[in-house]
Design a protein around this motif. Structure first.
Motif, mmCIF file in Angstrom:
data_model
loop_
_atom_site.group_PDB
_atom_site.id
_atom_site.type_symbol
_atom_site.label_atom_id
_atom_site.label_comp_id
_atom_site.label_asym_id
_atom_site.label_seq_id
_atom_site.Cartn_x
_atom_site.Cartn_y
_atom_site.Cartn_z
ATOM 1 N N UNK A 36 0.961 -1.131 0.047
ATOM 2 C CA UNK A 36 -0.116 0.002 0.016
ATOM 3 C C UNK A 36 0.744 1.278 0.087
ATOM 4 N N UNK A 37 2.209 1.185 -0.014
ATOM 5 C CA UNK A 37 3.044 2.215 0.122
ATOM 6 C C UNK A 37 3.487 2.952 1.559
ATOM 7 N N UNK A 72 -0.113 -10.672 6.683
ATOM 8 C CA UNK A 72 -1.420 -10.885 6.205
ATOM 9 C C UNK A 72 -2.130 -10.065 5.094
ATOM 10 N N UNK A 73 -1.884 -8.769 5.663
ATOM 11 C CA UNK A 73 -2.479 -7.772 4.545
ATOM 12 C C UNK A 73 -1.847 -7.537 3.269
ATOM 13 N N UNK A 74 -0.550 -7.985 2.948
ATOM 14 C CA UNK A 74 -0.100 -8.029 1.812
ATOM 15 C C UNK A 74 -0.763 -8.939 0.712
ATOM 16 N N UNK A 75 -1.243 -10.023 1.394
ATOM 17 C CA UNK A 75 -1.905 -11.176 0.942
ATOM 18 C C UNK A 75 -3.454 -10.551 0.266
ATOM 19 N N UNK A 80 -6.741 -8.414 -3.959
ATOM 20 C CA UNK A 80 -7.568 -7.270 -4.606
ATOM 21 C C UNK A 80 -6.961 -7.008 -6.023
ATOM 22 N N UNK A 81 -5.664 -6.640 -6.008
ATOM 23 C CA UNK A 81 -5.242 -6.114 -7.327
ATOM 24 C C UNK A 81 -5.064 -7.105 -8.487
ATOM 25 N N UNK A 82 -4.892 -8.486 -8.080
ATOM 26 C CA UNK A 82 -4.689 -9.745 -9.034
ATOM 27 C C UNK A 82 -6.164 -10.245 -9.307
ATOM 28 N N UNK A 141 10.732 -14.153 1.910
ATOM 29 C CA UNK A 141 10.534 -14.671 0.576
ATOM 30 C C UNK A 141 9.876 -13.429 -0.264
ATOM 31 N N UNK A 142 9.318 -12.714 0.501
ATOM 32 C CA UNK A 142 8.687 -11.482 -0.320
ATOM 33 C C UNK A 142 9.800 -10.378 -0.575
ATOM 34 N N UNK A 143 10.871 -10.347 0.033
ATOM 35 C CA UNK A 143 11.776 -9.334 -0.001
ATOM 36 C C UNK A 143 12.696 -9.959 -1.082
ATOM 37 N N UNK A 144 12.915 -11.111 -1.097
ATOM 38 C CA UNK A 144 13.790 -11.757 -2.149
ATOM 39 C C UNK A 144 13.133 -11.735 -3.390
ATOM 40 N N UNK A 145 11.896 -11.873 -3.347
ATOM 41 C CA UNK A 145 11.140 -11.895 -4.784
ATOM 42 C C UNK A 145 11.029 -10.370 -5.141
#
Length: 455
Positions: A36-37, A72-75, A80-82, A141-145
């Motif tokens: 969300x920034x 969890x919010x990132x999920x 929502x966007x995909x 994992x999210x940061x690596x991606x």
């Protein structure tokens, strides 16, 4: 009227000011992690701290976005966007996310009304340890991606090598600076945050070298009351159709369960430090109000944050005012330094979030278990179901199985499923199947670090 102790007043003001810088820094990091920034994260850090301290049942504390809640919010944001439009044509992604957060706040308030706060201790510590580990791994994992552009994520702009160096050096600084401060600047160690110093140092260095890399871009700004009103109007959900409510409900339940656990387990830590007793249902009510507040501005949800709460207590805060001022000061700092925030390299937050994942991960059970495996592997396997009651500190095979199982289900499926499956397994094992040889549970402090978050 009782006379105000001026020294105590100054003490609480300074505690609020000190913690506000940490809260704002982590708010920006968690805002980026959520998708969300940075602006959303910082605004949420300010509002959440203000409302939860104002209405909360823990007299001295600091709430705000945390690693577990943000993961969890990132999920939710990714869904929502995909995927949202394929299920609800014409739906607004941002308003759907806000709807989820509003619903989670309402569920937490309902928990408070039903007086469910006392049931926090029913979740076994082995399950809490496992899902915290799962959340930590998801953060990594999210940061690596994000860094390498894997898994459909867009890589940071600029040369990969430079972004990688910035991230690694940032992680190294945020790990080592607190130890350096304690050793060489002990007088200021409690005031200066390793996270904040890392942010300042790496921003100065990267801009001095004019590195061509991606920087933080605030997606919005507030320069007047009119801007704030426009923000609320644009973020308030307008679609309350049954289909979208049913789609949002599982996400809202997931956030509310985690918020319940994160908050009340942190309050247990604070209670031990302050010798006070949290009014658990009042604290849940405040957390629900905080969630509703951040939803109205397109923010991210949070919970009572362990390290920030511990820090504000160590800064000798004694009044509710200190936590309220964390929110007030954070909001003022955000408004004053909006232009400077745009100078921060994105990769710095990657390094900071690596440290967040490290702090979320419950290392102690792993260390204790591996110590026994190395010492006598054959004895551990030969007496696989032994409770080791003769050992004051010990992590058994069955405890480790539940920790690892909860971790894997959290990573591969979701948090609620992991908590439900292994909580049921724990009680069925102990109360039905193996009543004569029940499984031990991790002992707080000596066998598990529990719900620690970040610094």
């Amino acid at each position: 009227m009782k006379n105000i102790n001026k020294q105590e007043l100054v003490q609480n003001i300074m505690a609020g000011l000190t913690v506000s810088f940490v809260a704002l820094t982590l708010g920006a990091a968690f805002g980026l992690l959520s998708g969300r920034g940075a602006f959303a994260g910082m605004l949420s850090a300010a509002l959440f701290a203000f409302f939860t301290s104002l209405f909360g049942g823990t007299k001295v504390q600091c709430s705000g976005p945390t690693g577990p809640m943000t993961t969890v919010t990132a999920i939710v944001v990714a869904f929502a966007h995909d995927k949202l439009l394929s299920q609800i044509p014409g739906a607004n992604a941002d308003q759907f996310i806000n709807l989820v957060i509003l619903m989670s706040g309402a569920i937490i308030i309902l928990m408070a009304a039903l007086r469910l706060g006392k049931y926090v201790t029913l979740i076994p510590n082995v399950v809490v340890s496992g899902f915290m580990n799962g959340i930590a791994i998801i953060i990594w994992l999210d940061q690596i991606k994000r860094l390498f552009g894997l898994g459909g994520k867009e890589a940071l702009t600029g040369p990969l090598a430079i972004n990688l160096i910035i991230a690694v050096v940032s992680a190294a600084l945020v790990f080592t600076l607190p130890h350096f401060l304690k050793k060489y600047l002990s007088k200021y160690a409690s005031i200066l945050s390793g996270t904040l110093l890392t942010l300042v140092i790496m921003t100065i260095v990267s801009n001095a070298l004019a590195l061509n890399i991606e920087h933080v871009q605030l997606s919005a700004s507030i320069n007047s009351f009119g801007d704030f009103i426009n923000l609320v109007q644009s973020q308030f959900p307008t679609n309350w159709d049954l289909n979208i409510l049913l789609l949002a409900l599982p996400f809202a339940l997931q956030l509310s369960v985690l918020g319940y656990l994160d908050t009340l387990m942190t309050s247990l830590v604070v209670d031990k430090m302050t010798k006070r007793k949290t009014k658990q249902n009042q604290e849940l009510f405040a957390q629900g109000i905080g969630a509703a507040a951040v939803a109205l501005v397109g923010g991210i949800p949070g919970a009572q944050a362990t390290i920030r709460s511990v820090l504000i207590v160590k800064e000798k805060a004694t009044w509710r005012l200190a936590g309220i001022l964390v929110g007030v000061f954070a909001l003022i700092e955000m408004l004053l330094f909006q232009n400077l925030i745009n100078l921060i390299p994105q990769a710095v937050f990657t390094g900071i979030l690596i440290k967040v994942g490290y702090d979320v991960f419950d290392w102690m059970p792993f260390r204790l278990y591996l110590k026994e495996i190395v010492k006598d592997w054959h004895a551990m396997m030969h007496k696989f179901f032994s409770r080791h009651d003769d050992e004051p500190i010990f992590v058994t095979n069955r405890e480790f199985f539940v920790i690892v199982g909860t971790t894997l289900v959290t990573i591969l499926f979701d948090l609620n499923l992991a908590v439900a499956i292994f909580t049921i397994f724990f009680y069925m094992h102990n109360k039905v199947f193996v009543k004569k040889n029940p499984m031990r549970d991790l002992k707080p402090i000596t066998e598990t670090e529990g719900m620690a978050d970040e610094m």
